[in-house]
Design an enzyme around this catalytic site. Structure first.
Site, PDB file in Angstrom:
ATOM      1  N   GLY A  33       0.994  -1.178   0.065  1.00  0.00           N
ATOM      2  CA  GLY A  33       0.007   0.042  -0.016  1.00  0.00           C
ATOM      3  C   GLY A  33       0.854   1.267   0.050  1.00  0.00           C
ATOM      4  O   GLY A  33       0.325   2.066  -0.738  1.00  0.00           O
ATOM      5  N   HIS A  87       8.416   2.652   7.044  1.00  0.00           N
ATOM      6  CA  HIS A  87       7.361   1.649   7.973  1.00  0.00           C
ATOM      7  C   HIS A  87       7.406   1.465   9.230  1.00  0.00           C
ATOM      8  O   HIS A  87       6.863   0.700  10.124  1.00  0.00           O
ATOM      9  CB  HIS A  87       7.592   0.365   7.324  1.00  0.00           C
ATOM     10  CG  HIS A  87       7.467   0.180   5.679  1.00  0.00           C
ATOM     11  ND1 HIS A  87       6.383   0.655   4.934  1.00  0.00           N
ATOM     12  CD2 HIS A  87       8.596  -0.029   4.721  1.00  0.00           C
ATOM     13  CE1 HIS A  87       6.689   0.610   3.629  1.00  0.00           C
ATOM     14  NE2 HIS A  87       8.107  -0.021   3.727  1.00  0.00           N
ATOM     15  N   SER A 117      -1.967  -9.062   0.543  1.00  0.00           N
ATOM     16  CA  SER A 117      -0.779  -8.776  -0.183  1.00  0.00           C
ATOM     17  C   SER A 117       0.397  -8.770   0.511  1.00  0.00           C
ATOM     18  O   SER A 117       1.419  -8.918  -0.380  1.00  0.00           O
ATOM     19  CB  SER A 117      -1.404  -7.243  -0.516  1.00  0.00           C
ATOM     20  OG  SER A 117      -0.396  -6.389  -1.159  1.00  0.00           O
ATOM     21  N   GLY A 224      -3.779  -5.348  -5.610  1.00  0.00           N
ATOM     22  CA  GLY A 224      -4.345  -3.742  -5.453  1.00  0.00           C
ATOM     23  C   GLY A 224      -5.596  -3.661  -5.058  1.00  0.00           C
ATOM     24  O   GLY A 224      -6.123  -2.911  -4.579  1.00  0.00           O
TER      25      GLY A 224
END
Length: 260
Positions: A33, A87, A117, A224
């Protein structure tokens, strides 16, 4: 037992002043993402063309703060305003960000799609070398045993700071449901002035980026899209996940769309 190797959290960024302004980092728990967010942010902030972004190495334009390469010395030399990706959990942010000296854009994704994902991401990289089953990977996710620790703590920490003047908290699903509003939010937050015609052009370019990222041949099909989890979760896995989610997120008023 199959191990999951994730990025190390390098101590040079934990809670310290970096000696230079970060400007606008893009934050998220997992790479999938965040990668799409970085391209949209770059397009909005720089007025770039989606085809141009497709030809460049976007990771060079938005280096990862905590990675040893290119490193803080190289990041420091980037032209301000710098666009940086990370992150890291909120508690490990450099003090510049806690003090409001730099802007933070955080993107959260519904955890069911995210874990699917993220699993595909781990499978696709030789450096990760994950060859376990999705069920095993999902269990690790629920037990906070992946590279960046607990997603549940990660997202709640940033959610608690969503009202900070230097924080923009976004949801991945909104990029698919109402991209116009998200582009407006990004432009306003980044101080990008544009009239109606320019905003429409920006939004169209962002639509192209989202389509490219979600349908790229190099990625697993549909990684996605929203509702990805329904193709891989079993009934029992879904019930277990819902139970863990309720236990760990029950006191938080953050909500997600699990399908559109």
């Amino acid at each position: 037992a199959e191990t999951v190797r994730g990025p190390l959290l390098f101590p040079q960024t934990r809670g310290r002043a970096l000696g230079f302004p970060l400007s606008t980092p893009c934050w998220g728990f997992s790479p999938p993402g965040t990668s799409l967010l970085q391209e949209v942010v770059y397009l909005v902030s720089q007025g770039a063309d989606p085809d141009e972004i497709g030809l460049m190495n976007i990771d060079e334009q938005l280096p990862v703060l905590e990675y040893p390469q290119p490193g803080l010395d190289i990041i420091k030399e980037l032209t301000s305003p710098r666009l940086i990706k990370s992150h890291l959990p909120y508690r490990f942010l450099p003090s510049d960000l806690h003090n409001g000296d730099s802007k933070v854009i955080y993107m959260a994704r519904n955890p069911k799609d995210l874990v699917v994902s993220y699993y595909q991401f781990h499978r696709s990289l030789r450096t990760m070398s994950y060859r376990g089953t999705f069920q095993e990977f999902c269990r690790r996710f629920m037990n906070d045993k992946l590279g960046y620790g607990s997603w549940f703590e990660h997202v709640q920490e940033f959610w608690e700071h969503r009202m900070d003047s230097n924080v923009l908290f976004l949801k991945y699903e909104d990029m698919h449901r109402d991209l116009v509003t998200m582009v407006e939010q990004l432009a306003r937050f980044l101080g990008v002035s544009c009239d109606k015609t320019q905003l429409e052009a920006l939004t169209e370019h962002c639509h192209q980026l989202v389509d490219q990222c979600c349908n790229a041949e190099a990625l697993p099909v549909g990684r996605g899209r929203v509702g990805l989890w329904k193709d891989i979760f079993t009934v029992s896995m879904n019930e277990k996940f819902d139970l863990v989610y309720k236990q760990k997120m029950g006191k938080c008023d953050l909500t997600f769309d699990f399908y559109l």
